[in-house]
Scaffold this motif. Structure first.
Motif, short mmCIF file in Angstrom:
data_model
loop_
_atom_site.label_atom_id
_atom_site.label_comp_id
_atom_site.label_asym_id
_atom_site.label_seq_id
_atom_site.Cartn_x
_atom_site.Cartn_y
_atom_site.Cartn_z
N ASP A 154 0.81 -1.22 0.00
CA ASP A 154 0.00 0.00 0.00
C ASP A 154 0.84 1.27 0.00
O ASP A 154 0.42 2.31 -0.53
CB ASP A 154 -0.94 0.00 1.21
CG ASP A 154 -2.01 -1.10 1.11
OD1 ASP A 154 -2.13 -1.70 0.02
OD2 ASP A 154 -2.69 -1.35 2.12
N LYS A 173 -1.99 8.40 -2.39
CA LYS A 173 -3.43 8.62 -2.30
C LYS A 173 -3.87 9.79 -3.18
O LYS A 173 -3.12 10.74 -3.40
CB LYS A 173 -3.83 8.88 -0.85
CG LYS A 173 -3.61 7.68 0.06
CD LYS A 173 -4.03 7.98 1.50
CE LYS A 173 -3.84 6.76 2.39
NZ LYS A 173 -4.22 7.03 3.79
N LYS A 206 -5.06 -2.85 -7.11
CA LYS A 206 -4.85 -1.51 -6.55
C LYS A 206 -4.70 -0.44 -7.63
O LYS A 206 -4.77 0.76 -7.34
CB LYS A 206 -3.60 -1.50 -5.66
CG LYS A 206 -3.69 -2.36 -4.41
CD LYS A 206 -4.47 -1.65 -3.31
CE LYS A 206 -3.71 -0.47 -2.76
NZ LYS A 206 -4.41 0.16 -1.62
#
Length: 414
Positions: free
Chosen positions: A215, A220, A294
């Motif tokens: 991640d 973001k 993702k």
């Protein structure tokens, strides 16, 4: 019917990512056929246990497996790997065949092409039907993408084996859709070729392995364009690297590349001053699907090569489509999968200038679709894969062809 499936690189799940031939063998066994899978522990994608035994027998998911201890190699392109091919073939002939029921059908799956000699021997000894399955077209791949002369002794030897296999097989199978055109080129006459492409096993559509350590590589608030795979000469990634540079002003986009390869350090050095790209170390095969999920858009590329004139059935394309993401592919060849599903676009790879502009336009178009539009586009690919590429379905279709040649052999008095 007893089917012997022979391939040096048919990895099994206990010791690494299971290979296509194992999944097919498993499905064959579910159809009440006896199945034997013969493979090798000399495989750079797997980790087999240390043993003093030359021949190791076990059973997995209804498939009788014999894996042979062979010469190991560290690099894919090395003389030791070639020696391991010959070692595997030599050990096949020394194997105690009395431990296995005699074969009715022998399925030889490349690579290595050398195994067709043993397959022909079994055909003559037991009167078995011989299937010659091509997953990579050799020596064409060696010549086109390896830069080896067609007059090199290795090219000549592989060419002889290829033609020998095509001539003597009762059934020729290709994972690519137009292998029949290549077979006709080699033989000088038409011969039936059955297409059985790469697919997915039912366990691959279950819960995706969570890999939270990945991640941190995904900033973001940005649309992610991802690439997963090797970064070597044959992957032809330089135009993609140049596109990353050209798109550096688009602050809402970020490129994430995962994998390893001879050119990775070169690409990283080229992009050192760019903040729109992240390189991720090589990850495990079972972690790839999480990475793909993702991303927002996925990219793949191939060399401009005659190999693709006969189509492709790459495992990477299957994984990409299974993720439900739109795909941009730099590819010049016989089209399949992406165009058939409507889930992506092929950018011709034979004109670098045209490809550069077309690639950038396609990546921007897909990345800046609204979420529903992009999801609907990617879902077309996932639904297409699930309906046409499950190994259960592929094995059933394969068995129809196998039973056809068995019936013909029976009628001819085998």
């Amino acid at each position: 019917m007893n089917i012997w499936c022979i391939s040096k690189y048919a990895s099994i799940p206990s010791y690494g990512a299971a290979a296509r031939l194992f999944y097919l063998a498993k499905e064959f066994s579910k159809q009440c056929e006896q199945v034997v899978l013969i493979t090798s522990d000399s495989n750079h994608l797997c980790k087999f246990p240390e043993t003093e035994n030359r021949y190791n027998y076990e059973e997995q998911d209804g498939v009788k497996v014999c894996w042979i201890k062979n010469i190991k190699y560290n690099k894919s392109a090395s003389m030791k790997r070639v020696l391991s091919w010959f070692d595997f073939e030599f050990r096949l002939f020394l194997m105690d065949k009395k431990k296995l029921n005699k074969p009715d059908v022998v399925l030889i799956s490349s690579l290595s092409l050398l195994s067709i000699v043993y397959g022909y021997y079994l055909k003559k000894r037991f009167g078995a039907s011989l299937i010659f399955e091509i997953r990579d077209i050799w020596p064409l791949t060696l010549i086109e993408e390896g830069g080896v002369s067609k007059y090199h002794p290795l090219s000549i030897a592989l060419g002889w084996l290829e033609k020998f296999g095509y001539k003597n097989a009762d059934l020729i199978v290709g994972t690519m859709p137009r292998l029949d055109l290549h077979v006709e080129n080699i033989l000088g006459y038409k011969k039936e070729v059955f297409c059985s492409p790469l697919g997915i096993d039912e366990h691959q559509i279950g819960a995706v392995l969570e890999v939270p350590k990945l991640d941190v590589y995904f900033p973001k608030g940005k649309k992610i364009i991802g690439y997963a795979g090797s970064m070597g000469i044959s992957n032809s990634l330089q135009p993609f690297i140049d596109t990353i540079k050209n798109m550096s002003e688009l602050k809402d986009l970020h490129f994430v590349l995962v994998g390893d390869g001879d050119l990775k350090d070169k690409f990283k050095n080229e992009l050192t001053s760019y903040d729109n790209v992240t390189f991720v170390p090589k990850i495990k095969q079972e972690e790839v699907q999480y990475f793909l999920n993702k991303c927002d858009v996925l990219y793949l590329s191939t060399q401009n090569s005659k190999v693709w004139d006969f189509g492709q059935s790459m495992n990477k394309v299957v994984q990409y489509m299974l993720s439900g993401k739109p795909v941009v592919a730099s590819y010049s060849g016989y089209p399949s999968m992406l165009n058939e599903s409507g889930s992506g676009i092929f950018i011709p790879a034979d004109d670098k200038d045209v490809m550069q502009d077309a690639m950038q336009d396609a990546l921007i178009k897909f990345a800046f679709l609204n979420d529903d539009e992009r999801r609907n586009l990617g879902d077309k690919g996932k639904e297409w894969i699930l309906s046409r590429r499950m190994y259960k379905t592929l094995a059933e279709e394969y068995l129809v062809k196998i039973r056809e040649i068995e019936n013909i052999s029976g009628q001819n008095g085998r």
